[in-house]
Each structure stands twice: as C-alpha cells, then as structure tokens.
Enzyme design. Structure first.
Site, PDB file in Angstrom:
ATOM      1  N   HIS A   1     -14.107  25.799  35.306  1.00 14.99           N
ATOM      2  CA  HIS A   1     -15.276  25.881  35.044  1.00 14.99           C
ATOM      3  C   HIS A   1     -15.965  25.274  33.929  1.00 14.99           C
ATOM      4  CE1 HIS A   1     -19.204  28.402  35.303  1.00 14.99           C
ATOM      5  NE2 HIS A   1     -18.868  28.066  36.540  1.00 14.99           N
TER       6      HIS A   1
ATOM      7  N   HIS B   1     -29.517  28.945  38.235  1.00 13.16           N
ATOM      8  CA  HIS B   1     -27.866  28.899  37.661  1.00 13.16           C
ATOM      9  C   HIS B   1     -27.779  28.432  36.196  1.00 13.16           C
ATOM     10  CE1 HIS B   1     -23.598  27.087  37.750  1.00 13.16           C
ATOM     11  NE2 HIS B   1     -23.596  28.317  38.161  1.00 13.16           N
TER      12      HIS B   1
ATOM     13  N   GLU C   1     -13.413  27.078  30.341  1.00 15.74           N
ATOM     14  CA  GLU C   1     -14.959  26.809  29.934  1.00 15.74           C
ATOM     15  C   GLU C   1     -15.103  25.979  28.835  1.00 15.74           C
ATOM     16  OE1 GLU C   1     -17.296  28.137  31.862  1.00 15.74           O
ATOM     17  OE2 GLU C   1     -16.734  30.017  32.582  1.00 15.74           O
TER      18      GLU C   1
ATOM     19  N   ASP D   1     -30.743  24.371  37.231  1.00 17.36           N
ATOM     20  CA  ASP D   1     -29.529  24.330  35.848  1.00 17.36           C
ATOM     21  C   ASP D   1     -30.394  23.456  34.707  1.00 17.36           C
ATOM     22  OD1 ASP D   1     -26.993  24.548  34.468  1.00 17.36           O
ATOM     23  OD2 ASP D   1     -26.368  25.030  36.412  1.00 17.36           O
TER      24      ASP D   1
END
Length: 445
Positions: free
Chosen positions: A131, A351, A379, A162
C-alpha cells in the site's frame, strides 16, 4: 514546547523549496501532471501503487511509459504493484487472470523493457498488501494515495477524490528510489509480472516470509538530511506490521497537537490507539475536524437499486462506527470543538487521507488510519514541517477544496441506524453482530 513537539522538531529532514511544492486540486490535474512528467523523463521513472489497472486510464499510463522508453532507450523504469492484487479480478467480478496477463500482452506487443514487478508483502492478500505509494520521475516526486485506474485518474464520468502533490526535491527522490531498489527490488520474493511463467505464491512462500521480515527493518535513507533545518522540510516514513515507526509517528503527531488538528480518512474504522489519542485531545481542548467520506461516497457502496453483494455492507459498518464515536463525543460536537464533516459529491467517491497539526505539520500518506493499515499493509508517508508558514496559502486552498463537498453533522442522530438500512444490509449486519464477526472484519477491511 512539549516533549512530543520537541521529538518532531528534532527529526532529520530534507529541505524543500516552497516554490517547487504544489498541491493539485483534482484527479484530472493529477492525471495530466503524471502523464506530462512521464513524457519529459530523462533518467528514471519509478512508480509504486497498489495496482495499475487494465482499463482506459491504466492504458494511458502504460502507453506513456512505453513511449518514454522508445524515446529514451536508456531510461530506467520500474513499476511496483501488489503481487496478489495484480493476479486477480475485481472484487465481485467473475474469475479472471488479472492485470498481470495484460502486462504480458503489452510487453509482447512492444518488445521494450518496461518492467512491472509484483511485491508480495504477505502470502495472502487478506493479511497484507503493498500500500506504499509514490511516483518518482527524475528528481520530482508526485505523491498521492491514489492507484492507477479510471476513477482515480478521472477517465470517464466518475472520479475518486484523493490528495495529489508534486515536489521537486532531488534528495527526497533519491531516498525513495534507494528504498525501491534496496528494500523491494532486491528481494527474491519480488518477480516480474510482465513476463510469462510467474511462480505461484505457494512456490515462493519462504521468500515472502523473509521479505516481510526484511521490510519490518527497512527505512528510508536520510543521507543529505539535517535535524537543524529551520525552514520548510520533509521526512519520508515507512512501516509494516504492529507498532511500526510510521504508526508511532502518526500517534505522536496527533498527540502533539496543541490548538487544532484536521484528519481525513475515507473509512471510519480507527485503531484504538488513534481513538484514544483523539479522546485525549478533546479533554485537552484541542479543536478537531474529522473529514470523512459519507457512506454513499465509499468505494464499496452499492445503491439499493442495484443487486446487493456482501462487500456492500462495509460502508454501513463504517457509518455505525462513526455514529458510536459521535455519540460518545456528543458534547464536543455541540460546542463546536469536534467537527465531523461528511464528504459527498453525487456519483463520486472519497479516498482522501491526511493530517494537519497546528499549522506546523502535515502528513501526506496513503495510510487509511485503520487497523489494516496499522497492522498488515506496507505503508509510507511524507511528514512536512512548515514552521514559518511557507505553505500556508497552499494548505488553506487545499483544505478549502477538500471541504467543498462536505456537510457538518451537528449530532450523532443525523447518522442512520441499523433500522434505516436496506433489508439485506440489515439482515447481514445483524447476523455478523450476533456472532461478533463484525469486530473481526474491522481488523482486515
């Protein structure tokens, strides 16, 4: 200055010019900037995203990469996507080979080296994915939580909103490329997906275990950074697994707030540690703005007029979480200390994630601030320190843009309850709650 603020101010960081830092306002601008930078690339293009989809937008990006390689044969290109996500179809769709088959087809058509690598963060997608985000083109970093498909790039009628930032920063770009090379591409578990004969996940299971252990210790190189930088500066962060450095940074960043904090998340499913930190801020008197996607702006929302699928219950689970939190903090909402703003733009989805603290710090990240992000997925994030307010105008404009399609809820009673939901959703959530599976699901979704 409290101890947490001292910790943050002493972090090593790369200097950043405000003149070469840009916050883009829309997914369309993001698409245009990405394609423009790819077309002008001279030395390198490194792309990391959850997926590069076989659709019109994905084809735009892949075609641009092949065109760049044809124009500059010496161009260094690497596309990194999640291993599992690339080898399956969309959730709820019929079984198919996934994007990897498309990558191979395009490679055979062009006979040019545009490597696409599958990164397996875990042996099963449910237990962790790549991710980590970032697009490095020469010495420019384009950072967004978006992946690459029609809705993220607004090709067609719908968009998924986003955050999008363009930063010219040679030191940061070099640090991110080094991480791609040493932490990911060096691993034997990582394989080309644009070539045939991809090994099975079962065949590389031991390599995947080794890769995950390696990733737990991986860090961005901070060579060329300084911990005495007094102007605008950036520190890259990465983490995977429980209590990783990025998790700890996020908690310290939230807890360091003295006056006000803004948090954006698309899915209201906060880890307990984040909820506890927010509760402490409320007791301390800090103003909190939470900007969250309305359930109808969730990626998984299915209108009642369409056939129901189990995955369509997720937005309702998130709304139930939000209602419980809002009910506990009803008093703070009434006084205006806690502002919950729901984002809704008909037909589009939300998002967006990020944290803004006391006009001094902001976090650019793909981290959804949920248990999955805190425990399972790989992440990353960019921590921006702006002690002199060099980005104040840009930041204010970005936040105003984000708030454009939001409404503030004054009370938890404005959120629907189980009794208000469609019948199939109601039955499923009742059944899950009865056997407490909803709590288990919240850890993985």
């Amino acid at each position: 200055m409290n101890l947490l603020a001292l910790f943050l101010s002493a972090l090593p960081r790369f200097a950043q010019s405000a003149h070469t830092f840009e916050a883009l306002a829309s997914s369309t601008q993001f698409r245009e900037q990405l394609l423009e930078h790819i077309a002008k690339a001279q030395r390198r293009i490194y792309i990391a995203a959850l997926y590069l989809q076989n659709d019109a937008a994905g084809d735009l990006i892949l075609s641009a990469l092949y065109a760049a390689k044809a124009r500059q044969p010496q161009l260094e290109i690497a596309v990194l996507v999640d291993w599992h996500r690339a080898q399956r179809g969309l959730i709820g769709a019929k079984a198919e080979l996934g994007n990897a088959a498309w990558y191979q087809q395009r490679a055979q058509q062009h006979h040019l080296e545009v490597p696409i690598y599958g990164v397996p963060v875990q042996s099963r997608e449910l237990l962790g994915v790549l991710h980590l985000k970032g697009f490095v083109i020469d010495d420019t970093v384009i950072y967004s939580g978006a992946s690459l498909n029609n809705v993220y790039l607004h090709v067609g009628d719908r968009y998924r909103y986003d955050r999008y930032h363009v930063l010219h920063n040679p030191a940061l770009a070099e640090s991110m490329v080094q991480f791609f090379q040493t932490a990911l591409l060096s691993q034997t578990a990582v394989h080309r997906l644009d070539r045939p004969n991809i090994p099975s996940t079962k065949a590389i299971r031991s390599e995947i275990r080794h890769c995950r252990q390696h990733l737990k210790a991986a860090r961005y190189s901070l060579q060329g950074s300084s911990n005495t930088e007094t102007g605008l500066a950036i520190t890259p962060w990465v983490g995977v697994g429980q209590r990783n450095p990025l998790n700890r940074l996020i908690l310290k960043l939230i807890s360091a707030s003295e006056r006000k904090i803004v948090i954006c998340t698309p899915y209201f499913n906060l880890p307990r540690s984040v909820t506890k930190a927010l509760n402490s801020l409320i007791k301390k008197g800090v103003q909190i703005d939470l900007i969250i996607g309305d359930k109808t702006a969730n990626d998984f929302y299915i209108p009642p007029s369409e056939p129901f699928k189990t995955i369509g219950a997720l937005p309702y689970l998130y709304e139930a979480n939000l209602r419980r939190f809002a009910k506990v903090q009803h008093k703070a909402m009434q006084t205006g200390q806690l502002n919950i703003l729901l984002w809704h733009d008909i037909g589009h989805s939300f998002h967006l994630k990020g944290i803004w603290v006391d006009d001094d710090y902001q976090l650019l990240t793909g981290n959804n601030l949920n248990p999955r992000a805190f425990n399972l997925d790989l992440e990353n994030a960019l921590l921006i320190h702006d002690p002199q307010g060099e980005l104040s105008t840009s930041t204010a404009a970005e936040l105003q843009q984000i708030r454009q399609h939001t409404r503030r809820i004054a009370s938890y009673t404005e959120l629907e309850t189980l009794a208000d939901y469609p019948e199939k959703v109601k039955k499923l959530l009742t059944r899950l709650s009865r056997i407490r599976v909803d709590r288990l699901l919240s850890r993985f979704l």
